[in-house]
Design an enzyme around this catalytic site. Structure first.
Site, mmCIF file in Angstrom:
data_model
loop_
_atom_site.group_PDB
_atom_site.id
_atom_site.type_symbol
_atom_site.label_atom_id
_atom_site.label_comp_id
_atom_site.label_asym_id
_atom_site.label_seq_id
_atom_site.Cartn_x
_atom_site.Cartn_y
_atom_site.Cartn_z
ATOM 1 N N GLN A 178 1.275 -1.080 0.497
ATOM 2 C CA GLN A 178 -0.023 -0.088 -0.228
ATOM 3 C C GLN A 178 1.024 0.953 0.058
ATOM 4 O OE1 GLN A 178 -2.059 0.750 3.718
ATOM 5 N NE2 GLN A 178 -4.000 1.875 2.302
ATOM 6 N N GLY A 179 0.673 2.068 -0.901
ATOM 7 C CA GLY A 179 1.118 3.623 -1.532
ATOM 8 C C GLY A 179 0.115 4.605 -0.749
ATOM 9 N N GLU B 295 -7.865 9.130 16.546
ATOM 10 C CA GLU B 295 -8.580 10.145 17.482
ATOM 11 C C GLU B 295 -9.057 11.235 15.257
ATOM 12 O OE1 GLU B 295 -5.904 9.429 20.149
ATOM 13 O OE2 GLU B 295 -5.177 9.727 17.451
ATOM 14 N N SER C 16 0.313 6.483 2.734
ATOM 15 C CA SER C 16 1.266 6.906 3.609
ATOM 16 C C SER C 16 2.458 7.725 3.442
ATOM 17 C CB SER C 16 1.515 6.515 5.496
ATOM 18 O OG SER C 16 0.757 6.782 5.900
ATOM 19 N N SER D 292 -5.487 7.414 12.125
ATOM 20 C CA SER D 292 -5.373 7.345 13.538
ATOM 21 C C SER D 292 -6.555 7.538 14.291
ATOM 22 C CB SER D 292 -4.599 8.542 14.526
ATOM 23 O OG SER D 292 -5.564 9.529 14.129
ATOM 24 N N GLU E 277 -10.202 -1.330 5.376
ATOM 25 C CA GLU E 277 -8.985 -1.989 6.599
ATOM 26 C C GLU E 277 -9.484 -1.887 7.640
ATOM 27 O OE1 GLU E 277 -5.046 0.117 7.026
ATOM 28 O OE2 GLU E 277 -5.657 1.319 5.814
#
Length: 399
Positions: free
Chosen positions: A126-127, A386, A129, A384, A244
């Site tokens: 996976q590309g 959050e 981040s 995240s 995911e």
């Protein structure tokens, strides 16, 4: 919710158990039970066995190789796999990029990519981040500029899990910098053998490069590898991320780890003549996480039921992601408490064949510290926790 299985479902459960006992390779089972590091070949070999059985992609539509199972059958299969210790297929191909391809790709792309994913002939990574675009993924800077029949890609992706094994990478790239940041992103499939790609390992505490940086220097990618429409990649990415996040919950794995944790706690002295299962403070913590996992299991069942009728996981995937990762990390903390002075940080040999540490069935006792530190990432990757709370507040509460 009725959690009782029908006679047909119990028969299916029996079939799954018998299949796992007969077909899950004994050498891989030994590794799983004894905390020995799994290699790429272990995953691929097992996935090909699942493919031969027709069970490698339960959630795919039947027309592309799915099983056509009911939501309950999918639940039974996932639970029995997890409790037996059998690995799920590596998510990047089967559970992440494939749903994007069969949902938004054209017929040629489906014919080209889906069979190899199903048969585990191709390893995907996976590309998403980047060094300055993680939770704020829409701020990504990797560019793809159209040049005739190709895109020219420049930039860097980071935290690329198992990228050192990958044959292909699916990437979010910026194709328009003049519009709102979410509206200028495209979804591109890139062959990792293309000139201009460099993979740089990021070595973790256990001494292994589980994650990597992937650098693109004027990488030419055929325009036919664009999924869907240019500048619509953010829409496709959100669908992938919901799948995911649902996968991150890992209820069966948590139940297996809890079972082994209880076994270990029943053998660990509490200093007062009993075991940790006689310690009311420890037992309270154990009960708390037990309840968390049970609640998570029912939430996952509701999500699975929605997926089974063709719906993509919605904001509930964010709930699963939060609660699932917190439960995993809570269990890791209890393993650390049980392991006490046996904890060994940065001891790669503990994952190797022949290490003489105390084994607890889901990794050596000595590996508790490394597992704890490694799994701190779970509340960050996939978006995240959050950020997930913001998604829930907006999508569910309307805030």
């Amino acid at each position: 919710m009725n959690a009782e299985f029908t006679a047909e479902e119990l028969a299916f459960q029996k079939e799954v158990r018998e299949f796992l006992e007969a077909e899950f390779p004994k050498d891989i089972k030994h590794k799983v039970d004894n905390g020995i590091r799994l290699e790429k070949d272990d995953f691929v070999r097992w996935q090909k066995i699942l493919y031969k059985k027709g069970w490698v992609a339960p959630n795919w539509p039947e027309e592309y190789g799915g099983t056509g199972w009911t939501a309950t059958q999918k639940y039974i299969f996932a639970m029995e796999m997890g409790l037996y210790g059998a690995m799920e297929p590596v998510a990047f191909g089967v559970k992440m990029v494939a749903p994007v391809i069969y949902s938004f790709g054209n017929e040629e792309q489906k014919k080209r990519f889906l069979p190899d994913i199903l048969q585990s002939n191709v390893w995907w990574c996976q590309g998403y981040s980047e060094p300055n675009a993680g939770s704020d993924l829409a701020s990504l800077k990797t560019t793809a500029v159209r040049d005739g029949d190709h895109y020219v890609v420049n930039g860097t992706k980071t935290w690329t899990t198992l990228g050192q094994y990958a044959d292909w990478i699916f990437c979010l790239v910026r194709t328009d910098s003049t519009v709102k940041k979410q509206e200028g992103i495209s979804f591109l499939l890139i062959d990792m053998k293309t000139p201009g790609i460099k993979v740089s390992p990021i070595v973790l505490l256990d001494g292994e490069p589980e994650v990597n940086e992937v650098h693109f220097d004027n990488v030419r990618v055929p325009a036919e590898n664009l999924i869907g429409e240019e500048n619509k990649g953010w829409t496709y990415a959100k669908v992938l991320l919901t799948h995911e996040r649902t996968n991150i919950a890992q209820v069966p794995n948590s139940k297996l780890k809890l079972r082994k944790l209880k076994e270990l706690a029943g053998k660990t002295p509490d200093g007062n003549g009993g075991t940790l299962l006689n310690d009311p403070v420890f037992v309270r913590k154990l009960a708390e996480v037990d309840i968390q996992v049970l609640a998570l299991e029912y939430a996952e069942l509701r999500t699975l039921a929605a997926v089974s009728v063709g719906k993509a996981p919605g904001p509930e995937s964010s709930i699963l992601k939060i609660v699932g990762t917190e439960a995993t990390q809570f269990i890791d903390e209890l393993y650390m408490e049980v392991a006490a002075y046996h904890n060994m940080v940065h001891a790669p040999e503990q994952f190797a064949e022949g290490f003489s540490g105390e084994y607890v069935g889901v990794g050596s006792l000595a590996a508790s510290a490394n597992t704890y530190f490694n799994n701190r990432k779970k509340s960050i990757y996939g978006g995240s926790n959050e950020v997930q709370k913001n998604i829930i507040s907006k999508a569910v509460l309307g805030l």
